[in-house]
Design a protein around this motif. Structure first.
Motif, PDB file in Angstrom:
ATOM      1  N   GLU A 229      36.612   2.737   8.037  1.00  0.00           N
ATOM      2  CA  GLU A 229      37.115   1.914   6.945  1.00  0.00           C
ATOM      3  C   GLU A 229      36.060   0.940   6.425  1.00  0.00           C
ATOM      4  O   GLU A 229      35.352   0.295   7.175  1.00  0.00           O
TER       5      GLU A 229
ATOM      6  N   LEU B 203      35.514  -2.470   4.304  1.00  0.00           N
ATOM      7  CA  LEU B 203      36.216  -3.700   3.955  1.00  0.00           C
ATOM      8  C   LEU B 203      35.407  -4.448   2.916  1.00  0.00           C
ATOM      9  O   LEU B 203      34.265  -4.844   3.166  1.00  0.00           O
TER      10      LEU B 203
ATOM     11  N   THR C  18      39.408  -0.933   1.918  1.00  0.00           N
ATOM     12  CA  THR C  18      40.332  -2.050   1.750  1.00  0.00           C
ATOM     13  C   THR C  18      39.707  -3.093   0.846  1.00  0.00           C
ATOM     14  O   THR C  18      38.589  -3.561   1.102  1.00  0.00           O
TER      15      THR C  18
ATOM     16  N   ARG D  42      43.331   0.610  -0.254  1.00  0.00           N
ATOM     17  CA  ARG D  42      44.389  -0.318   0.125  1.00  0.00           C
ATOM     18  C   ARG D  42      44.033  -1.679  -0.452  1.00  0.00           C
ATOM     19  O   ARG D  42      42.943  -2.204  -0.199  1.00  0.00           O
TER      20      ARG D  42
ATOM     21  N   VAL E  35      44.787  -5.691  -0.792  1.00  0.00           N
ATOM     22  CA  VAL E  35      45.411  -6.767  -0.021  1.00  0.00           C
ATOM     23  C   VAL E  35      45.262  -8.080  -0.770  1.00  0.00           C
ATOM     24  O   VAL E  35      44.137  -8.501  -1.081  1.00  0.00           O
TER      25      VAL E  35
ATOM     26  N   HIS F 121      35.914  -2.957  11.453  1.00  0.00           N
ATOM     27  CA  HIS F 121      35.695  -2.095  10.298  1.00  0.00           C
ATOM     28  C   HIS F 121      34.306  -1.476  10.400  1.00  0.00           C
ATOM     29  O   HIS F 121      33.398  -2.045  11.018  1.00  0.00           O
TER      30      HIS F 121
END
Length: 224
Positions: A75, A77, A100, A125, A127, A139
């Motif tokens: 992932e 970030l 994200t 995603r 947030v 991450h």
């Protein structure tokens, strides 16, 4: 090499980063969405719009190139993502990677979600949160563009990192100075790479191996 024109930017993506036609079309769609939304809210400075491929798309995409190492799977970030750069552009370039996007402004996160939906980016995603309020967790890659000075950013974000996490932080002309000012209590392998889109800017790349922010002094000032 400094990429200066929109034609050079698109040529570098095709030839330097080997972006295929479908992905170039996805990036062009992202540009169109950005230009349209920028009429409703100030996502990016209007003066950058004539150079959107250089200033935003390639400025983001270069993070896949400048680190000199193969980025770990996992992932990504993107902190303080704003208009989605670099995170949304990275998600468009690597739709197989979970990305994200974190921002504390509701209008920005609503735009990011709409753009991801329109582009069919199920790997994104979004947030709505301050970084301070995010739950801790490792991450693979951490990025942030114009979010916070390096010492503050590392202090806020070390809890999302492991020694294997790669940090990719586009900075301006002060990149080297920010790195020099990072407290010695942080054990790191950061270095500065030249930005491909600005001869005066740098990208801080590397890994945070451990450490902590310096403790505040408990020494009391002398009475006069």
């Amino acid at each position: 090499m400094t990429i200066a024109t929109e034609a050079e930017a698109q040529a570098w993506l095709r030839d330097g980063l080997e972006v295929d036609a479908a992905t170039m079309e996805r990036l062009a769609h992202l540009v169109s969405l950005l230009l349209e939304e920028n009429e409703r809210q100030n996502l990016v400075a209007r003066g950058t719009l004539p150079h959107v491929w250089v200033r935003h798309i390639v400025d983001s995409a270069q993070l896949l190139h400048v680190s000199r190492e193969t980025l770990p799977a996992g992932e990504w970030l993107d902190l303080g993502t704003g208009a989605g750069f670099p995170g949304l552009a990275i998600a468009a370039l690597q739709p197989q990677r979970p990305v994200t996007l974190v921002d504390s402004r509701r209008l920005r996160t609503e735009w990011l979600q709409r753009a991801a939906d329109v582009l069919g980016l199920g790997n994104v995603r979004v947030v709505l949160s301050r970084v301070e309020d995010l739950p801790s967790g490792p991450h693979a890659v951490i990025s942030a563009r114009a979010f916070a000075p390096l010492d503050k950013l590392v202090t806020l974000s070390a809890r999302f990192s492991t020694p294997d996490t790669v940090w990719l932080l586009p900075k301006g002309a002060g990149a080297a100075q920010e790195l020099q000012m990072l407290p010695e209590s942080w054990n790191h392998m950061f270095h500065v790479e030249q930005s491909l889109t600005d001869a005066n800017a740098g990208v801080i790349c590397g890994r945070l191996l451990g450490g902590s922010p310096p403790r505040p002094s408990n020494a009391k000032g002398k009475r006069k």
